[in-house]
Design an enzyme around this catalytic site. Structure first.
Site, PDB file in Angstrom:
ATOM      1  N   ASP A   1       0.778  -1.083   0.201  1.00 22.59           N
ATOM      2  CA  ASP A   1       0.141   0.153   0.232  1.00 22.59           C
ATOM      3  C   ASP A   1       0.795   1.338  -0.183  1.00 22.59           C
ATOM      4  O   ASP A   1       1.938   1.187   0.228  1.00 22.59           O
ATOM      5  CB  ASP A   1      -0.935   0.100   1.283  1.00 22.59           C
ATOM      6  CG  ASP A   1      -1.910   1.028   0.957  1.00 22.59           C
ATOM      7  OD1 ASP A   1      -2.287   1.468  -0.214  1.00 22.59           O
ATOM      8  OD2 ASP A   1      -2.681   1.179   1.996  1.00 22.59           O
TER       9      ASP A   1
ATOM     10  N   ASN B   1     -11.198  -2.624  -5.188  1.00 23.17           N
ATOM     11  CA  ASN B   1     -10.280  -1.825  -6.042  1.00 23.17           C
ATOM     12  C   ASN B   1     -10.974  -1.347  -7.440  1.00 23.17           C
ATOM     13  O   ASN B   1     -10.633  -0.264  -8.044  1.00 23.17           O
ATOM     14  CB  ASN B   1      -8.672  -1.860  -6.436  1.00 23.17           C
ATOM     15  CG  ASN B   1      -8.038  -1.885  -5.040  1.00 23.17           C
ATOM     16  OD1 ASN B   1      -7.085  -2.856  -5.071  1.00 23.17           O
ATOM     17  ND2 ASN B   1      -8.214  -0.921  -4.323  1.00 23.17           N
TER      18      ASN B   1
HETATM   19  C1  IPE Z   1      -5.434  -2.623  -0.314  1.00 26.99           C
HETATM   20  O1  IPE Z   1      -5.217  -1.465  -0.183  1.00 26.99           O
HETATM   21  C2  IPE Z   1      -5.213  -3.443  -1.516  1.00 26.99           C
HETATM   22  C3  IPE Z   1      -4.318  -3.554  -1.918  1.00 26.99           C
HETATM   23  C4  IPE Z   1      -3.095  -3.361  -1.439  1.00 26.99           C
HETATM   24  C5  IPE Z   1      -4.203  -3.975  -3.325  1.00 26.99           C
HETATM   25  P1  IPE Z   1      -6.346  -0.036  -0.357  1.00 26.99           P
HETATM   26  O2  IPE Z   1      -5.358   1.143  -0.440  1.00 26.99           O
HETATM   27  O3  IPE Z   1      -6.934  -0.509  -1.603  1.00 26.99           O
HETATM   28  O4  IPE Z   1      -7.122  -0.136   0.778  1.00 26.99           O
HETATM   29  P2  IPE Z   1      -8.076   0.866   1.533  1.00 26.99           P
HETATM   30  O5  IPE Z   1      -8.927   1.174   0.496  1.00 26.99           O
HETATM   31  O6  IPE Z   1      -7.060   1.791   1.927  1.00 26.99           O
HETATM   32  O7  IPE Z   1      -8.635   0.173   2.742  1.00 26.99           O
HETATM   33  C1  IPE Z   2      -1.509   0.089  -3.390  1.00 23.67           C
HETATM   34  O1  IPE Z   2      -1.402   1.682  -3.500  1.00 23.67           O
HETATM   35  C2  IPE Z   2      -1.711  -0.411  -4.817  1.00 23.67           C
HETATM   36  C3  IPE Z   2      -3.143  -0.856  -4.933  1.00 23.67           C
HETATM   37  C4  IPE Z   2      -4.153  -0.774  -3.963  1.00 23.67           C
HETATM   38  C5  IPE Z   2      -3.469  -1.309  -6.034  1.00 23.67           C
HETATM   39  P1  IPE Z   2      -2.563   2.601  -3.413  1.00 23.67           P
HETATM   40  O2  IPE Z   2      -2.779   2.905  -4.991  1.00 23.67           O
HETATM   41  O3  IPE Z   2      -3.483   2.175  -2.506  1.00 23.67           O
HETATM   42  O4  IPE Z   2      -1.999   3.904  -2.603  1.00 23.67           O
HETATM   43  P2  IPE Z   2      -2.374   4.866  -1.789  1.00 23.67           P
HETATM   44  O5  IPE Z   2      -2.901   3.977  -0.596  1.00 23.67           O
HETATM   45  O6  IPE Z   2      -3.746   5.814  -2.382  1.00 23.67           O
HETATM   46  O7  IPE Z   2      -1.222   5.665  -1.295  1.00 23.67           O
HETATM   47 MG    MG Z   3      -4.006   2.386  -0.569  1.00 25.27          MG
END
Ligand code: IPE
Ligand code: IPE
Ligand code: MG
Length: 255
Positions: free
Chosen positions: A28, A76
């Site tokens: 993340d 997502n």
């Molecule tokens: C969790 O991260 C999913 C992945 C790392 C693929 P998100 O960024 O989607 O999670 P939330 O929405 O902050 O809980």
């Molecule tokens: C994790 O990074 C990747 C996925 C969830 C696919 P994020 O895209 O969630 O990054 P933040 O949380 O917005 O910084």
């Molecule tokens: Mg995220």
């Protein structure tokens, strides 16, 4: 899949002492990494792919036997279509570029997630990766893609209900083991250590069943910056934990 406490170990057979047999990572912070640099979110995702490469390599060298990475959650799909499309493009890029090398290094790839809704070309590449690497033995890389733990539990339950309705399974055959066999992670041992980067302290629908007795390490490091030293630091933290599984003394070896 060992789901009862006495089938678990602090580290599994075959892993070097103190190294978790199975590490699962919630990768993340890609978006925040990019935003803090004034870059588009896709740039963070691109750098996230490089972090994934580094981490697979480091985990293999450290003797981790199973590495699960959360790369796209069912939730997502709620992101803007352009970002979803960028993420689909990147998983294809990763597969096309890295499959041959992963295969050479003996990495077996398993996909955990709902097959529906995945664009056909992405699904085909993921399937090819699984088929090509199915007999590899050095390390298993589980890619949680279009994954949601609640959905996984519901589909396992539905399959069991169908089997019971068809008369091929009796209610008393529904056990932790037979249930776990119907999860996407059938035959993968439960994670010993779950790492989440970027400072968020939640599971976001990741491995709810499988993490029942996992150790958790949360780090503020944003995923694109994650490297071998961060992985080693998480393992060092894991080593200091005492896993008791409800008993009174630490459990270190399989029963
Ligand atoms: C969790 O991260 C999913 C992945 C790392 C693929 P998100 O960024 O989607 O999670 P939330 O929405 O902050 O809980
Ligand atoms: C994790 O990074 C990747 C996925 C969830 C696919 P994020 O895209 O969630 O990054 P933040 O949380 O917005 O910084
Ligand atoms: Mg995220």
């Amino acid at each position: 899949m060992g789901s009862s406490p006495n089938q678990k170990a602090m580290t599994g057979p075959g892993s070097p002492a103190g190294v978790p047999r199975h590490i699962a990572i919630i990768m993340d912070g890609n978006g925040r990494w990019a935003q803090s640099r004034g870059l588009p979110r896709i740039e963070g995702h691109r750098r996230g792919v490089e972090a994934l490469r580094r981490t697979v390599d480091a985990a293999g060298k450290l003797g981790v036997q199973y590495l699960t990475v959360y790369s796209f959650s069912i939730e997502n799909w709620r992101r803007p279509a352009s970002e979803v499309s960028d993420l689909m493009g990147l998983i294809k890029f990763f597969m096309r570029r890295d499959l041959a090398e992963l295969h050479r290094n003996g990495v077996r790839i398993c996909i955990a997630g709902a097959p529906d809704e995945v664009p056909h070309d992405v699904g085909a590449l993921l399937h090819e990766a699984q088929e090509t690497t199915r007999n590899n033995k050095a390390m298993t890389l589980v890619i949680a893609f279009n994954y949601g733990a609640r959905q996984e539990i519901v589909q396992a339950t539905r399959r069991i209900a169908e089997a019971v309705a068809a008369g091929t399974m009796r209610p008393e055959d529904v056990t932790e083991a037979s249930f776990a066999k119907r999860l996407y992670t059938a035959d993968i041992p439960d994670p010993d250590l779950v790492i989440r980067t970027s400072g968020e302290l939640r599971l976001s629908n990741f491995l709810l069943w499988q993490s029942a007795y996992a150790e958790f390490v949360f780090t503020d490091v944003l995923w694109p910056d994650f490297d071998r030293a961060d992985l080693e630091a998480a393992i060092a933290t894991f080593r200091q934990r005492e896993r008791r599984y409800g008993g009174l003394s630490p459990v270190e070896t399989p029963a």
